[in-house]
Design a protein around this motif. Sequence first.
Motif, mmCIF file in Angstrom:
data_model
loop_
_atom_site.group_PDB
_atom_site.id
_atom_site.type_symbol
_atom_site.label_atom_id
_atom_site.label_comp_id
_atom_site.label_asym_id
_atom_site.label_seq_id
_atom_site.Cartn_x
_atom_site.Cartn_y
_atom_site.Cartn_z
ATOM 1 N N TRP A 101 -2.624 61.407 52.777
ATOM 2 C CA TRP A 101 -2.996 60.435 53.809
ATOM 3 C C TRP A 101 -3.116 59.030 53.217
ATOM 4 O O TRP A 101 -3.322 58.869 52.022
ATOM 5 N N ALA A 102 -2.993 58.024 54.076
ATOM 6 C CA ALA A 102 -3.115 56.625 53.668
ATOM 7 C C ALA A 102 -3.840 55.844 54.756
ATOM 8 O O ALA A 102 -4.031 56.329 55.873
ATOM 9 N N SER A 103 -4.237 54.636 54.410
ATOM 10 C CA SER A 103 -4.860 53.742 55.378
ATOM 11 C C SER A 103 -3.814 53.249 56.381
ATOM 12 O O SER A 103 -2.690 52.904 55.998
ATOM 13 N N VAL A 104 -4.179 53.192 57.658
ATOM 14 C CA VAL A 104 -3.278 52.621 58.662
ATOM 15 C C VAL A 104 -3.177 51.108 58.477
ATOM 16 O O VAL A 104 -2.112 50.521 58.638
ATOM 17 N N ASN A 105 -4.292 50.486 58.121
ATOM 18 C CA ASN A 105 -4.292 49.028 57.927
ATOM 19 C C ASN A 105 -3.392 48.613 56.772
ATOM 20 O O ASN A 105 -2.774 47.550 56.813
ATOM 21 N N ASP A 106 -3.318 49.453 55.736
ATOM 22 C CA ASP A 106 -2.457 49.201 54.581
ATOM 23 C C ASP A 106 -1.894 50.529 54.093
ATOM 24 O O ASP A 106 -2.561 51.242 53.337
ATOM 25 N N PRO A 107 -0.687 50.909 54.549
ATOM 26 C CA PRO A 107 -0.112 52.210 54.192
ATOM 27 C C PRO A 107 0.060 52.430 52.694
ATOM 28 O O PRO A 107 0.286 53.563 52.258
ATOM 29 N N GLN A 108 -0.059 51.366 51.892
ATOM 30 C CA GLN A 108 0.016 51.525 50.444
ATOM 31 C C GLN A 108 -1.339 51.824 49.829
ATOM 32 O O GLN A 108 -1.433 52.147 48.645
ATOM 33 N N ALA A 109 -2.391 51.735 50.631
ATOM 34 C CA ALA A 109 -3.756 51.970 50.145
ATOM 35 C C ALA A 109 -4.195 53.393 50.484
ATOM 36 O O ALA A 109 -3.708 53.994 51.440
ATOM 37 N N PRO A 110 -5.132 53.955 49.696
ATOM 38 C CA PRO A 110 -5.598 55.323 49.959
ATOM 39 C C PRO A 110 -6.400 55.421 51.249
ATOM 40 O O PRO A 110 -6.901 54.419 51.772
ATOM 41 N N ALA A 111 -6.512 56.639 51.755
ATOM 42 C CA ALA A 111 -7.332 56.925 52.933
ATOM 43 C C ALA A 111 -8.775 57.112 52.471
ATOM 44 O O ALA A 111 -9.123 58.160 51.929
ATOM 45 N N ASN A 112 -9.597 56.123 52.669
ATOM 46 C CA ASN A 112 -10.954 56.137 52.127
ATOM 47 C C ASN A 112 -11.963 56.755 53.088
ATOM 48 O O ASN A 112 -13.012 56.175 53.382
ATOM 49 N N TRP A 113 -11.656 57.949 53.596
ATOM 50 C CA TRP A 113 -12.658 58.724 54.302
ATOM 51 C C TRP A 113 -13.387 59.597 53.290
ATOM 52 O O TRP A 113 -12.980 59.686 52.134
ATOM 53 N N ILE A 114 -14.458 60.238 53.703
ATOM 54 C CA ILE A 114 -15.377 60.882 52.763
ATOM 55 C C ILE A 114 -15.041 62.369 52.613
ATOM 56 O O ILE A 114 -15.064 63.116 53.595
ATOM 57 N N VAL A 115 -14.726 62.776 51.371
ATOM 58 C CA VAL A 115 -14.356 64.164 51.092
ATOM 59 C C VAL A 115 -15.489 64.867 50.350
ATOM 60 O O VAL A 115 -16.034 64.333 49.382
#
Length: 255
Positions: free
Chosen positions: A62-76
Amino acid sequence: MYKKIVFAATALLCSSLSFAQDKPADTEVWTPVPKVVTPGKASTEMPSDAIVLFDGKNLDQWASVNDPQAPANWIVGKGVFTVNKKAGNIQTKKSFTDYQLHIEWQVPANITGEGQGRGNSGLFLASTGSGDDGYELQILDSYNNPTYVNGQAGSIYKQTPPLVNACRKPGEWQTYDVTWTAPRFNEDGTVKTPARVTVLQNGVLIQNDTELQGPTQYIGKAAYRKQHGACPIKLQAHGDKSEPLSFRNIWIREL
């Protein structure tokens, strides 16, 4: 010629006034209310040819929608991941056309709020742009929580209510099993075949080969406005004040 110009100007003015007066409630449908069905136990085992989108360990797919090059920073943690409202929406790194998808989601047991402000998120079956662009299957606490029926859990948001309300209680895990057929477009951008979707919630059929009118619209009627091909799948970090939702056991089969 003068009359034609006046007529055209009047029509344009009326159209502009109509658009200006549109509001979210215009597309809310409140009746008939889908009957409540108590779901049984659904199978959650993954088939051998599935692609794992979340295995309980990380959000590498997964990736950030705001920046597809950035990681998805939800909490795992503890085999699940939880919405991080500050990080915004997330989407799959890979794009898909037609597929079978399994996803499990949980509304917190201590959920507060009511209506659309109670455990609100969304599964965008095809994300066609930034923000909330795309085709949304609504995620919401709809267990004893009245709202407009084309906005309750299992609805194609602001388009088609679920056939029944198959929601479990807050704190219990829910499943969506989705079969998605993406729209096809002609070379000139017109719709060749619209998108279609079948959805089971907790093993209960709630959308039966439903035809979509276009991508989700919060205000106004849905319509296909731009041509697209394969798209990422998106999860929404909704802005309501209730406790954030969690997800687990996500896999997909390309069709």
